[in-house]
Scaffold this motif. Structure first.
Motif, short mmCIF file in Angstrom:
data_model
loop_
_atom_site.label_atom_id
_atom_site.label_comp_id
_atom_site.label_asym_id
_atom_site.label_seq_id
_atom_site.Cartn_x
_atom_site.Cartn_y
_atom_site.Cartn_z
N MET A 39 0.85 -1.25 0.18
CA MET A 39 -0.12 0.12 -0.07
C MET A 39 0.78 1.45 -0.05
N LYS A 40 0.59 2.01 -1.25
CA LYS A 40 1.21 3.41 -1.16
C LYS A 40 0.76 4.43 -0.43
N LEU A 41 1.03 5.04 0.55
CA LEU A 41 0.21 6.04 1.43
C LEU A 41 0.86 7.40 1.17
N GLU A 42 0.02 8.48 0.88
CA GLU A 42 0.40 9.84 0.75
C GLU A 42 -0.51 10.78 1.47
N MET A 43 0.08 11.96 1.55
CA MET A 43 -0.52 12.97 2.59
C MET A 43 -0.63 14.39 1.72
N ILE A 44 -1.91 15.15 1.59
CA ILE A 44 -1.86 16.44 0.92
C ILE A 44 -2.50 17.09 2.24
N CYS A 45 -1.76 18.15 2.58
CA CYS A 45 -1.87 19.04 3.70
C CYS A 45 -2.35 20.46 3.00
N THR A 46 -3.49 20.94 3.62
CA THR A 46 -4.00 22.18 2.90
C THR A 46 -3.96 23.32 3.80
N GLY A 47 -4.22 24.52 3.31
CA GLY A 47 -3.94 25.76 4.01
C GLY A 47 -2.82 26.80 3.87
N GLU A 48 -3.21 27.83 3.67
CA GLU A 48 -2.17 28.97 3.11
C GLU A 48 -1.42 29.25 4.55
N GLU A 49 -2.11 29.16 5.57
CA GLU A 49 -1.04 29.50 6.91
C GLU A 49 -0.20 28.53 7.07
N VAL A 50 -0.30 26.96 6.47
CA VAL A 50 0.72 26.06 6.71
C VAL A 50 1.66 26.31 5.58
N LEU A 51 1.22 26.67 4.29
CA LEU A 51 1.84 26.69 3.29
C LEU A 51 3.07 27.76 3.49
N SER A 52 2.77 28.98 4.03
CA SER A 52 3.45 30.16 4.25
C SER A 52 4.26 30.07 5.50
N GLY A 53 4.00 29.28 6.43
CA GLY A 53 4.91 29.07 7.55
C GLY A 53 4.44 29.84 8.69
N GLN A 54 3.36 30.30 8.59
CA GLN A 54 2.62 30.95 9.63
C GLN A 54 2.35 29.94 10.97
N ILE A 55 2.09 28.68 10.58
CA ILE A 55 1.89 28.02 11.66
C ILE A 55 2.77 26.51 11.54
N ILE A 56 3.07 25.87 12.14
CA ILE A 56 3.83 24.62 12.17
C ILE A 56 2.89 23.51 11.97
N ASP A 57 3.09 22.63 10.62
CA ASP A 57 2.25 21.56 10.45
C ASP A 57 2.48 20.38 11.33
N THR A 58 1.90 20.49 12.74
CA THR A 58 2.29 19.21 13.66
C THR A 58 1.13 18.22 13.26
N ASN A 59 0.09 18.59 12.47
CA ASN A 59 -0.76 17.40 12.13
C ASN A 59 -0.08 16.24 11.24
N ALA A 60 0.69 16.86 10.22
CA ALA A 60 1.49 15.76 9.19
C ALA A 60 2.24 15.00 10.22
N ALA A 61 2.90 15.60 10.89
CA ALA A 61 4.34 14.73 11.85
C ALA A 61 3.57 13.73 12.44
N TRP A 62 2.13 14.40 13.50
CA TRP A 62 1.77 13.11 14.14
C TRP A 62 1.12 12.00 13.38
N VAL A 63 0.50 12.40 12.18
CA VAL A 63 -0.07 11.36 11.49
C VAL A 63 0.96 10.28 10.96
N ALA A 64 2.00 10.87 10.41
CA ALA A 64 3.15 10.09 9.80
C ALA A 64 3.71 9.20 11.08
N ASN A 65 3.94 9.72 12.00
CA ASN A 65 4.63 9.03 13.35
C ASN A 65 3.61 8.00 13.75
N THR A 66 2.34 8.28 13.98
CA THR A 66 1.31 7.49 14.28
C THR A 66 1.04 6.19 13.36
#
Length: 424
Positions: A1-28
């Motif tokens: 199974m090949k798993l990928e992730m697409i994260c959305t949001g201008e505030e994530v893309l521009s670095g205004q907030i850190i994408d902790t969701n992606a890290a949590w999902v990948a680690n889990t």
């Protein structure tokens, strides 16, 4: 199974907030033996989202899409998916009724815009969200299932654990048993740890991974299949034998978690007197419920005056040795412990930088002490060429490790290869 992730949001893309969701999902998912192969972040632009869904759906088997399910105009995930499928958005009556009921039950007026959260692509399968107003959904496009999740971390975590993981296990027949052992280290570089373990022969089905989360390096021992799981304890024992004192905790994310585990309902008490760490020691312990069972107080005595008036440090000690000295942190630890007759007290004082260093005491010089009811242990370390934050977090980790070793009856002060210790 090949798993990928697409994260959305201008505030994530521009670095205004850190994408902790992606890290949590990948680690889990990694802890279940499911590796994330690819991840991209897309801003809040309808065509860009549509194109990303279409393009990645030709490569992945499953794509987790995170964010963009809210009620505002910049929440575009459902609309973009409908465009990618060439479908209309259809109101999901079940979720509309759930929204109305949720707002009514919570005595809140529902804005008309919230009804947008019930609009799903025509072929979508609704995914329940028992803790929020944004339902998830999944859609098959080309070769991939796209699984849409809310951006609110609390809601995302519920959905991944309760909805997504059961779905992929069922859909892709993931039935092999897995097990994971985590070993936490400090004071050793990732490459040196890997070099030390390079000669270790691992049984089939067992792999090693390394995760840098300073001030810690975490070693993950992953076992796939029952035969490998049965050998996991033996492999773990061998790794612990090779690395020795480098390992400071097992199956704990931080040393603070290890200290909390050992002190909680132990009957021991702890006091803290912090200068350069500025409350970091205290804050990390207060993150855990139940820390009041052992934590007497945490005092940030940043100025010399506070060290004298709050902790009772003799002014002559500060005049003769300075604030960053063995003599000062020993007096700070004694003073903090004696206020409430705590069993243990930790103290820190240092030059975290970027300025303030001298030739004798350069930036990164930190003094740390541990006081018990019978003796005071202390050391001065040099943590050069590190950021202010890392000097502070490493200092806190060393202080915690001193306490951990005292609780275990081990040598309190040890050498860390990546950290210089001054002679007393």
């Amino acid at each position: 199974m090949k798993l990928e992730m697409i994260c959305t949001g201008e505030e994530v893309l521009s670095g205004q907030i850190i994408d902790t969701n992606a890290a949590w999902v990948a680690n889990t998912l990694m802890e279940l033996g499911i590796e994330t192969h690819h991840r991209i972040t897309v801003g809040d632009r309808l065509e860009d989202l549509r194109d990303a869904f279409i393009e990645r759906s030709h490569h992945a088997d499953v794509i987790i899409v995170n964010g963009g399910l809210g009620p505002t105009s910049d929440d575009m995930s459902a609309e973009a998916m409908a465009l990618a499928k060439g479908e209309s958005l259809i109101e999901n009556e079940e979720w509309r009724d759930r929204l109305i009921s949720w707002f009514s039950k919570n005595n809140r007026q529902m804005a008309k815009s919230n009804l947008k959260q019930a609009l799903l692509p025509e072929s979508a399968v609704m995914v329940d969200n028992p803790v929020g107003t944004a339902c998830g959904f999944r859609v098959k496009l080309n070769k991939a299932w796209l699984f849409f999740t809310p951006g609110v971390p609390f809601e995302l975590k519920h959905m991944i654990k309760e909805q997504f993981i059961p779905f992929i296990k069922s859909e892709f027949g993931i039935s092999e048993n897995t097990a994971l052992k985590k070993l936490l280290t400090i004071g050793h570089g990732e490459s040196s740890l890997a070099d030390n373990l390079a000669e270790l022969t691992l049984p089939a089905g067992i792999t090693l991974g390394y995760r840098s989360s300073m001030p810690h390096i975490e070693i993950k021992i992953f076992a796939r299949g029952d035969k490998a799981i049965n050998q996991l304890a033996e492999v773990t024992k061998a790794i612990k034998s090779i690395l020795g004192i480098a390992i400071v905790a097992e199956d704990r994310p931080t040393l603070a978690a290890e200290i909390h585990h050992r002190l909680f309902q132990s009957g021991f008490s702890l006091s803290l007197a912090e200068s350069c760490t500025g409350g970091m020691l205290t804050s990390q312990l207060i993150d855990f419920p139940g820390s009041s069972s052992y934590l007497h107080h945490g005092l940030v005595t940043y100025s010399n005056e506070s060290k004298v008036k709050v902790l009772g440090v003799n002014p002559q000690i500060l005049d003769d040795h300075g604030a960053v000295s063995i003599a000062t942190v020993e007096a700070m630890a004694r003073g903090a412990r004696e206020i409430l007759d705590s069993d243990f007290a930790l103290s820190t004082s240092g030059i975290a930088g970027p300025d303030g260093g001298t030739e004798d005491k350069p930036v990164g010089t930190v003094a740390i002490a541990l006081a018990t009811k019978h003796v005071v242990y202390s050391q001065m370390v040099k943590i050069p060429n590190r950021s202010r934050q890392l000097v502070r977090s490493l200092s806190a980790a060393i202080a915690y490790d001193m306490l951990r070793r005292a609780l275990l009856g081990e040598a309190v002060i040890v050498d860390y290869p990546s950290i210089t210790r001054f002679a007393k």
